[in-house]
Design a protein around this motif. Structure first.
Motif: not given
Length: 302
Positions: A75-76, A144, A161, A278, A280
Motif C-alpha cells: 500500500s505504501e 494505514e 506513520g 497517514q 504516505r
C-alpha cells in the motif's frame, strides 16, 4: 519468494483492491475487467508469492497471514508511486467525484458535518464525505490501508506513520432547559451536585468529564445515562436534567433546542481536537485539499 521481475504493477494494484474490497466482482468493476480476468490475475499473484494470499469465506476473500504482512508495504509503495506520477495540484474539487471517509465521534459529526457538507456543495458538488465511527487499532488499520482518509477528534493509539495537526481546544459546558426551576449560570458545586444529571456513559474520548464529576462527589450510578451525545439535547429540552458536554456541542445545540448552558463548577482538563492522516498520503492531492478545507473552516489561530 517473489522478486520484482516476477510481479508487475497491475498485479499489485489488484492485490491492493482485494485487500480493500475482499470481493472479486467488486474488484473487477473497479478495474474494468471481467471476473475471469481478475481470477486469472489472482492465480498469477499466488504463483508469484507461493501463497494463497486470499481465501474465499462466507465473509468474502480473507487475506492470509502472508497477505497481511504484505499489505502495509504494498500500500505504501503504490501510494508513493502514485504521488510521484501525479501532479499534486491535479486534484480538481469542482470536477471530482471522490468519496472521502473521515473518522469522527458522534459529537464530532454534529460539529463538523454540517459545515463540511455546505462547503462541498459550494466548491466540490460531486465529491462526498462519509463519516465513519471507529477508533483504536481498527482506525489505525483502516487509515494505514487507505480506507479512511482522515480522523478528526481526540484519538489515542493512532499507530506509526500518522501525522497530526491541532484544530482547537475547548472546555465543557452544562446544558439545561430555559424553564429549569433551579439551574443558573454561576451555580456552585453544592447546588450542581444536588441536581439530576444526564451522563454520557460511552463518552470516549470525552470521558474525562465523567471522572471529574465523580471526583467532585457525584455518584454516577444515581443519575440517568445515554451511550452517545446525539440524544442529549432532545432529552435535556424536555426534562429537568443537566448534561455536561463539550463547549462546541453546547453552543450548537442550545439555540435550536431552546437550551441554556453554564460553566460547570468542576476542574476538567481542556479537550484538544486534532486532525490525523497517514504520512504516505501527505502529498495526495485530494487529501491535501480536504485537510486545507478543514483547517480553513475549523482551525483556531491557523
Amino acid at each position: 519468494m517473489a522478486g520484482l521481475r516476477d510481479v508487475d504493477l497491475n498485479l499489485l494494484l489488484l492485490f491492493q483492491h482485494l485487500l480493500e474490497d475482499r470481493n472479486i466482482s467488486s474488484v473487477a468493476r473497479r478495474l474494468d475487467l471481467s471476473q475471469p480476468a481478475v481470477s486469472n490475475a489472482l492465480r498469477r499473484l499466488r504463483q508469484a508469492f507461493g501463497d494463497e494470499l486470499f481465501v474465499r469465506t462466507a465473509q468474502g476473500m480473507q487475506p492470509t497471514p502472508r497477505a497481511q504482512r504484505l499489505a502495509a508495504p504494498v500500500s505504501e509503495a503504490l501510494a508513493l508511486l502514485a504521488g510521484a506520477l501525479q501532479d499534486q495540484d491535479a486534484f480538481a474539487p469542482a470536477a471530482s467525484t471522490r468519496r472521502f471517509r473521515v473518522a469522527m465521534t458522534d459529537v464530532g459529526e454534529i460539529h463538523f458535518m454540517p459545515r463540511l457538507i455546505e462547503v462541498c456543495a459550494q466548491v466540490a458538488p460531486q465529491a462526498r464525505i462519509d463519516s465513519v465511527r471507529m477508533q483504536g487499532a481498527e482506525l489505525a488499520r483502516e487509515m494505514e490501508a487507505g480506507r479512511v482518509d482522515l480522523a478528526i477528534g481526540a484519538f489515542d493509539d493512532m499507530g506509526a506513520g500518522v501525522m497530526q495537526r491541532m484544530l482547537f481546544r475547548q472546555g465543557y459546558a452544562t446544558l439545561f432547559r430555559q424553564a429549569h426551576p433551579t439551574a443558573h449560570a454561576g451555580m456552585g458545586l453544592k447546588a450542581f451536585r444536588a441536581e439530576r444529571h444526564l451522563i454520557v456513559s460511552r463518552a470516549a474520548p470525552y470521558g474525562q468529564v465523567n471522572q471529574s464529576m465523580e471526583r467532585a462527589g457525584l455518584d454516577m450510578a444515581e443519575h440517568f445515562s445515554v451511550p452517545h451525545f446525539s440524544a442529549v439535547p432532545y432529552i435535556v429540552s424536555t426534562t429537568n436534567l443537566l448534561a455536561t458536554v463539550p463547549e462546541k456541542l453546547a453552543a450548537s445545540a442550545a439555540p435550536p433546542f431552546g437550551l441554556r448552558f453554564l460553566t460547570p463548577p468542576l476542574k476538567v482538563p481542556a479537550l484538544q481536537t486534532n486532525m490525523y492522516w497517514q504520512r504516505r498520503y501527505d502529498r495526495d492531492g485530494g487529501n491535501l485539499w480536504l485537510r486545507g478545507l478543514i483547517v480553513d473552516a475549523f482551525a483556531v489561530g491557523r
